[in-house]
Motif scaffolding. Sequence first.
Motif, PDB file in Angstrom:
ATOM      1  N   ASP A  24       0.833  -1.196   0.000  1.00 56.95           N
ATOM      2  CA  ASP A  24       0.000   0.000   0.000  1.00 56.95           C
ATOM      3  C   ASP A  24       0.873   1.254   0.000  1.00 56.95           C
ATOM      4  O   ASP A  24       2.094   1.193   0.193  1.00 56.95           O
ATOM      5  N   TYR A  25       0.221   2.380  -0.143  1.00 53.17           N
ATOM      6  CA  TYR A  25       0.935   3.660  -0.168  1.00 53.17           C
ATOM      7  C   TYR A  25       1.737   3.821   1.126  1.00 53.17           C
ATOM      8  O   TYR A  25       1.190   3.692   2.224  1.00 53.17           O
ATOM      9  N   PRO A  26       3.054   4.090   1.052  1.00 56.85           N
ATOM     10  CA  PRO A  26       3.893   4.143   2.256  1.00 56.85           C
ATOM     11  C   PRO A  26       3.740   5.461   3.020  1.00 56.85           C
ATOM     12  O   PRO A  26       3.612   6.526   2.412  1.00 56.85           O
ATOM     13  N   VAL A  27       3.741   5.352   4.331  1.00 54.46           N
ATOM     14  CA  VAL A  27       3.800   6.534   5.186  1.00 54.46           C
ATOM     15  C   VAL A  27       5.205   6.594   5.769  1.00 54.46           C
ATOM     16  O   VAL A  27       5.595   5.725   6.562  1.00 54.46           O
ATOM     17  N   ILE A  28       5.981   7.583   5.353  1.00 56.56           N
ATOM     18  CA  ILE A  28       7.385   7.666   5.761  1.00 56.56           C
ATOM     19  C   ILE A  28       7.510   8.673   6.902  1.00 56.56           C
ATOM     20  O   ILE A  28       7.320   9.877   6.705  1.00 56.56           O
ATOM     21  N   LYS A  29       7.810   8.170   8.093  1.00 53.43           N
ATOM     22  CA  LYS A  29       8.015   9.056   9.233  1.00 53.43           C
ATOM     23  C   LYS A  29       9.324   9.805   9.051  1.00 53.43           C
ATOM     24  O   LYS A  29      10.365   9.205   8.817  1.00 53.43           O
ATOM     25  N   HIS A  30       9.265  11.107   9.134  1.00 57.65           N
ATOM     26  CA  HIS A  30      10.429  11.992   8.971  1.00 57.65           C
ATOM     27  C   HIS A  30      10.954  11.972   7.535  1.00 57.65           C
ATOM     28  O   HIS A  30      12.151  12.159   7.307  1.00 57.65           O
ATOM     29  N   GLY A  31      10.092  11.707   6.534  1.00 56.59           N
ATOM     30  CA  GLY A  31      10.546  11.710   5.143  1.00 56.59           C
ATOM     31  C   GLY A  31       9.381  11.786   4.170  1.00 56.59           C
ATOM     32  O   GLY A  31       8.222  11.872   4.568  1.00 56.59           O
ATOM     33  N   TRP A  32       9.685  11.749   2.861  1.00 60.52           N
ATOM     34  CA  TRP A  32       8.638  11.838   1.842  1.00 60.52           C
ATOM     35  C   TRP A  32       9.104  11.188   0.545  1.00 60.52           C
ATOM     36  O   TRP A  32      10.310  11.027   0.307  1.00 60.52           O
ATOM     37  N   LEU A  33       8.136  10.794  -0.303  1.00 58.86           N
ATOM     38  CA  LEU A  33       8.431  10.301  -1.643  1.00 58.86           C
ATOM     39  C   LEU A  33       8.643  11.487  -2.569  1.00 58.86           C
ATOM     40  O   LEU A  33       7.988  12.523  -2.438  1.00 58.86           O
ATOM     41  N   PHE A  49      10.737   3.147  -5.280  1.00 59.23           N
ATOM     42  CA  PHE A  49      10.386   4.564  -5.309  1.00 59.23           C
ATOM     43  C   PHE A  49      11.501   5.351  -4.641  1.00 59.23           C
ATOM     44  O   PHE A  49      12.068   4.916  -3.636  1.00 59.23           O
ATOM     45  N   VAL A  50      11.797   6.521  -5.165  1.00 63.57           N
ATOM     46  CA  VAL A  50      12.841   7.377  -4.610  1.00 63.57           C
ATOM     47  C   VAL A  50      12.246   8.212  -3.477  1.00 63.57           C
ATOM     48  O   VAL A  50      11.155   8.770  -3.618  1.00 63.57           O
ATOM     49  N   TYR A  51      12.949   8.260  -2.362  1.00 65.22           N
ATOM     50  CA  TYR A  51      12.484   9.053  -1.222  1.00 65.22           C
ATOM     51  C   TYR A  51      13.646   9.811  -0.602  1.00 65.22           C
ATOM     52  O   TYR A  51      14.817   9.514  -0.846  1.00 65.22           O
ATOM     53  N   SER A  52      13.328  10.779   0.220  1.00 62.90           N
ATOM     54  CA  SER A  52      14.330  11.545   0.952  1.00 62.90           C
ATOM     55  C   SER A  52      13.814  11.789   2.363  1.00 62.90           C
ATOM     56  O   SER A  52      12.632  11.543   2.661  1.00 62.90           O
ATOM     57  N   CYS A  53      14.682  12.259   3.252  1.00 66.12           N
ATOM     58  CA  CYS A  53      14.328  12.424   4.667  1.00 66.12           C
ATOM     59  C   CYS A  53      14.360  13.894   5.085  1.00 66.12           C
ATOM     60  O   CYS A  53      15.003  14.729   4.442  1.00 66.12           O
ATOM     61  N   ASP A  54      13.685  14.168   6.191  1.00 64.80           N
ATOM     62  CA  ASP A  54      13.678  15.511   6.755  1.00 64.80           C
ATOM     63  C   ASP A  54      15.060  15.880   7.285  1.00 64.80           C
ATOM     64  O   ASP A  54      15.959  15.035   7.384  1.00 64.80           O
ATOM     65  N   ARG A  55      15.176  17.123   7.670  1.00 66.86           N
ATOM     66  CA  ARG A  55      16.437  17.598   8.251  1.00 66.86           C
ATOM     67  C   ARG A  55      16.762  16.799   9.508  1.00 66.86           C
ATOM     68  O   ARG A  55      15.856  16.492  10.301  1.00 66.86           O
ATOM     69  N   TYR A  56      18.016  16.486   9.724  1.00 61.60           N
ATOM     70  CA  TYR A  56      18.548  15.705  10.848  1.00 61.60           C
ATOM     71  C   TYR A  56      18.258  14.211  10.717  1.00 61.60           C
ATOM     72  O   TYR A  56      18.635  13.436  11.597  1.00 61.60           O
ATOM     73  N   PHE A  57      17.599  13.801   9.629  1.00 62.51           N
ATOM     74  CA  PHE A  57      17.313  12.387   9.421  1.00 62.51           C
ATOM     75  C   PHE A  57      17.895  11.945   8.073  1.00 62.51           C
ATOM     76  O   PHE A  57      17.975  12.746   7.131  1.00 62.51           O
TER      77      PHE A  57
END
Length: 328
Positions: A24-33, A49-57
């Motif tokens: 299913d559609y992923p929920v990325i804690k401290h990040g996004w697709l 799928f390519v994803y990246s993380c928030d600052r400090y993560f």
Amino acid sequence: MLLLINVLLTLWFYTAYGQGKPCDYPVIKHGWLYYSYRGYFPAHVNQQFVYSCDRYFVPPSQRSWDHLTCTAQGWSPEEPCLRQCIFNYLENGYNPHREEKYLQGETVKVRCYEGYSLQNDQNTMTCTESGWSPPPRCIRVKTCSKSEIRIENGFLSESTFTYPLNKQTEYKCKPGYVTADGKTSGLITCLQNGWSAQPVCINSQGKCGPPPPVDNGDITSLLQSVYPPGYTAEYQCQLYYELRGNRNVVCRNGEWSEPPKCLEACVISEETMKKHHIQLRWKHDTKLYYKTEDTIEFTCQYGYRPLTAKDTFQTTCQEGKVIYPLCG
């Protein structure tokens, strides 16, 4: 910039179809697709799928971006974004030679300056989701000084001048002297409120053992197995007992002076007065506890009369015993 976007979109569109339960559609804690069009979900096994993380993560690979892959067991990595903790400075402690990076869950050992420690007396920090725990800050800890101790006829056997909290050290007595428990040396500990006890070295001659026990009484002084000559111990009587004699005893020539006695007092209970159909003569007298030789006055309760010629009765407490009047 356009080239980077094309590369990222190309990676996102890359799909290798396989077998297994779709994701299913992923929920990325401290990040996004990077591209999150929900029409492409549920995703097939091996689809990336390519994803990246928030600052400090960062991703577990610690790259600036990475792939989220659909597997038969679910999304991989299971925790796409982890906290990255930077260790480059330790307040009141020794800094690392160069900046160090740690992932969430990793631990690093640190060194504080003498007299300092991390929170809760720890020497390690752990990288958590919210940052370093405890924080990279060494705080001053309680210490005990050698100058705070004066050991008559004894000395500390170590040359250290300052001792940290919970540090235990040995003291020794000079020849001919022993500790309170009859040994030539003892241990003391640096506690939050200072040293655990002031060491005592007493002459091995003329000392006393424990003070003699007293029936229905307790020793209020510090209990130990050996007492120096001239030491004074104090007694107190238990509830409903009165002390007769000197409450203090002194150690002289290896013997204790005469201890006091604890005599039973007179206790006048409501149940006792009801049983004998009597009451205290004065209504304002609520005292139910009397010492030896104290005078007590009774009268009969309402509806009862004295069986002797007197209307009131006066009696005396005699070592815990009272002669009650007769009312009927």
